[in-house]
Each structure stands twice: as structure tokens, then as C-alpha cells.
Design an enzyme around this catalytic site. Structure first.
Site, PDB file in Angstrom:
ATOM      1  N   ASP A   1     -22.145  24.971 120.798  1.00 18.46           N
ATOM      2  CA  ASP A   1     -21.622  25.144 119.445  1.00 18.46           C
ATOM      3  C   ASP A   1     -20.928  26.497 119.298  1.00 18.46           C
ATOM      4  OD1 ASP A   1     -23.973  26.659 119.617  1.00 18.46           O
ATOM      5  OD2 ASP A   1     -25.092  25.404 118.234  1.00 18.46           O
TER       6      ASP A   1
ATOM      7  N   HIS B   1     -33.260  21.190 114.356  1.00 14.81           N
ATOM      8  CA  HIS B   1     -31.864  20.999 114.756  1.00 14.81           C
ATOM      9  C   HIS B   1     -31.669  21.168 116.260  1.00 14.81           C
ATOM     10  CE1 HIS B   1     -30.529  25.439 113.784  1.00 14.81           C
ATOM     11  NE2 HIS B   1     -30.838  25.330 115.046  1.00 14.81           N
TER      12      HIS B   1
ATOM     13  N   GLU C   1     -27.854  19.550 111.999  1.00 14.15           N
ATOM     14  CA  GLU C   1     -28.907  19.821 111.025  1.00 14.15           C
ATOM     15  C   GLU C   1     -29.545  18.508 110.557  1.00 14.15           C
ATOM     16  OE1 GLU C   1     -29.769  22.768 110.768  1.00 14.15           O
ATOM     17  OE2 GLU C   1     -28.179  24.190 110.267  1.00 14.15           O
TER      18      GLU C   1
ATOM     19  N   ASN D   1     -36.077  23.750 111.922  1.00 11.39           N
ATOM     20  CA  ASN D   1     -35.935  22.528 111.120  1.00 11.39           C
ATOM     21  C   ASN D   1     -35.615  21.311 111.995  1.00 11.39           C
ATOM     22  OD1 ASN D   1     -33.319  22.971 111.884  1.00 11.39           O
ATOM     23  ND2 ASN D   1     -32.461  23.038 109.820  1.00 11.39           N
TER      24      ASN D   1
HETATM   25  C1  GLP Z   1     -29.348  28.324 116.831  1.00 11.44           C
HETATM   26  C2  GLP Z   1     -28.459  27.503 117.811  1.00 11.44           C
HETATM   27  C3  GLP Z   1     -29.274  26.498 118.545  1.00 11.44           C
HETATM   28  C4  GLP Z   1     -30.590  27.142 118.965  1.00 11.44           C
HETATM   29  C5  GLP Z   1     -31.436  27.362 117.743  1.00 11.44           C
HETATM   30  C6  GLP Z   1     -32.753  28.080 118.006  1.00 11.44           C
HETATM   31  O1  GLP Z   1     -28.872  28.421 115.552  1.00 11.44           O
HETATM   32  N1  GLP Z   1     -27.322  26.889 117.213  1.00 11.44           N
HETATM   33  O2  GLP Z   1     -28.539  26.029 119.678  1.00 11.44           O
HETATM   34  O3  GLP Z   1     -31.288  26.302 119.845  1.00 11.44           O
HETATM   35  O4  GLP Z   1     -30.696  27.963 116.705  1.00 11.44           O
HETATM   36  O5  GLP Z   1     -32.546  29.439 118.284  1.00 11.44           O
HETATM   37  P1  GLP Z   1     -33.688  30.390 118.820  1.00 11.44           P
HETATM   38  O6  GLP Z   1     -33.908  30.008 120.247  1.00 11.44           O
HETATM   39  O7  GLP Z   1     -33.145  31.775 118.666  1.00 11.44           O
HETATM   40  O8  GLP Z   1     -34.888  30.147 117.989  1.00 11.44           O
END
Ligand code: GLP
Length: 251
Positions: free
Chosen positions: A76, A147, A152, A145
Site C-alpha cells: 500500500d 485490516h 479496512e 481493527n
Molecule cells: C499499517 C499498514 C499495514 C500494517 C498495519 C499494522 O497501517 N498499512 O500493512 O500491517 O498497519 O502495523 P504495525 O505492524 O505497525 O502494527
């Protein structure tokens, strides 16, 4: 192919998760080469995969692995950040993956979040991935959440790469990287769930108690848009590597 559901490996702490996930990632690269493909590794941003990326970098630094032929494909990208903003996911992946792994920067693909027509850019991104032969192993984190990428809750599992509005909870979770929480982008271009599910292997890493409810919903709950990561249950080759804290609600 028979769908058996995600395999789960629970390890005591995040360092062990990184070791195991790095082993699986490098094995997947080797399997791609053995099958005559140019290896394609899908890379997530966020804090969870950083120790994994560091382990892979160590393997490259010691000569245990050579990834010069590997393509890296981002999950992304934020919409609306300046071209030189260091918080762009392209910039983050150049710092944390491309450089440390010794990849050719020309072999990093990131969705074009500046494109005037996001639907066209999304379709073009999926076409480029397909033209590379598809993703061999896709590293995933999970949002609190549920995702995946920036899909989302409520996301349509049939969609390819597309533009999304970020949930407020996601903007809050990511605010630490921005001096003012109002600066967190409101939109992103993300691989869709359908894009993610086309990868040959999915490698989800989850650490910390904060991820326990989302991980339990993803693996033990119904396959439902309320928890986008529940689509993992429909893929034939998923490995979830979690620490005991993240897996705490699974037993
Ligand atoms: C982000 C990314 C995701 C990631 C998630 C968790 O916003 N878009 O690809 O897996 O949130 O992030 P973290 O590993 O910092 O908790």
C-alpha cells in the site's frame, strides 16, 4: 487444491517470530528460483515486520543469502504526501528493505498514489504484479481493527488494488509517525484483498497483546468483512507466526 486453513506457529517472543518468518521468506525465495521464476516478495510496512526484515538483511550481510534477483512489491501507499516525504511507504521500504537486502531499487513496486485516476493506477499495479509472475510470498501485518494492507473493516474481498479512506482508528494508530495527528493522510492506495489472496504464500507476523483480538477474529471468527484479515481462512497456503502475547486469545 484442498484448503486446510492457516497454519499457526506460536513462539515465545518477537525475536523468535522474526527468525522463523525470515527462514520461511528465504525458503520461499529459494522455491521460486527452483521453479524457474524470478522471486517476488510482497512487503508490508509497519513496525511488526521490522525485526524480520533485519534478520533477512543479516543473512544478506553474512553471505548466507543473495537477493539481487528479487522483486519487492508493496502492499500500500499513502495518498497526499509530498513526493519527498520520508513517511511515504516507498521511502520506508527503500530504507528498511531495498537497501538492507541489497535489492535493485528499480525492482521495488509501489502503488502510484499520485495517479489522477486511482482505479486505473490500481488495475495497472495488479497487472504489473501479474506480469512478474505473481507474488511468491507476501509478508503481512495485521491492524488492530483486523485490516490487511489498508483494507479496512467493510472491505469488499473481491477487489483488486484500489483507493481507500482510512479508518479513524488506523489514522490514530499511525499518528506516532507524524508531528501533528491531523497530518496523517486520510486516504491510501492499497492492494485489495483479491490481490493479496493471489499471492502463492501469505506470511502473517503478529506480535504483542494489542494484536490478540484481531488475530483471534481473523483465525477463529467467521469470514466476514467486519474483520478483513478473516479472508486468510480462504487461502490454501497461509503461515501465521505469532508471539505468545498476540496468540493469547487463540487457545
Ligand atoms: C499499517 C499498514 C499495514 C500494517 C498495519 C499494522 O497501517 N498499512 O500493512 O500491517 O498497519 O502495523 P504495525 O505492524 O505497525 O502494527
Amino acid at each position: 487444491m484442498k484448503v486446510t486453513g492457516p497454519r499457526l506457529v506460536v513462539l515465545p517472543e518477537p525475536g523468535a517470530v522474526a527468525d522463523e518468518a525470515a527462514r520461511v521468506l528465504l525458503d520461499s525465495v529459494g522455491e521460486a528460483r527452483a521453479a524457474g521464476r524470478t522471486p517476488v516478495v510482497g512487503v508490508a510496512t509497519g513496525s511488526t515486520p521490522q525485526p524480520l526484515y533485519a534478520r533477512v538483511a543479516e543473512a544478506v550481510a553474512t553471505g548466507a543469502a543473495d537477493l539481487a534477483d528479487v522483486w519487492a512489491v508493496a502492499l500500500d501507499e499513502y495518498v497526499g504526501l509530498a513526493a519527498d516525504d520520508p513517511r511515504r511507504y516507498r521511502a520506508e521500504l527503500l530504507r528498511t528493505v531495498v537497501g538492507p537486502w541489497g535489492l535493485d531499487p528499480g525492482r521495488l513496486l509501489v502503488p502510484d498514489a499520485d495517479a489522477p485516476e486511482p482505479d486505473v493506477a490500481g488495475a495497472a499495479y495488479d497487472a504489473r504484479i501479474a506480469a512478474l509472475g505473481g507474488v511468491d510470498v507476501q509478508v503481512l501485518g495485521i491492524g488492530r481493527n483486523g485490516h490487511l494492507g489498508f483494507n479496512e473493516p467493510g472491505a469488499d474481498a473481491g477487489r483488486g488494488t484500489h483507493r481507500v479512506r482510512l479508518a479513524e482508528s488506523t489514522r490514530e494508530a499511525n499518528a506516532a509517525h507524524f508531528p501533528d495527528p491531523r497530518d496523517v493522510p486520510r486516504e491510501a492506495l492499497t492492494q485489495g484483498l483479491a490481490t493479496i489472496l493471489r499471492a502463492r504464500r501469505l506470511l502473517l507476523v503478529a506480535t504483542s497483546e494489542a494484536k490478540a483480538p484481531a488475530l483471534a477474529a481473523a483465525l477463529r471468527g467467521p469470514v466476514h468483512p467486519d474483520c478483513p484479515a478473516s479472508v486468510l481462512q480462504q487461502h490454501p497456503d497461509v503461515l501465521v507466526v505469532a508471539d505468545e502475547a498476540a496468540a493469547g486469545l487463540l487457545r
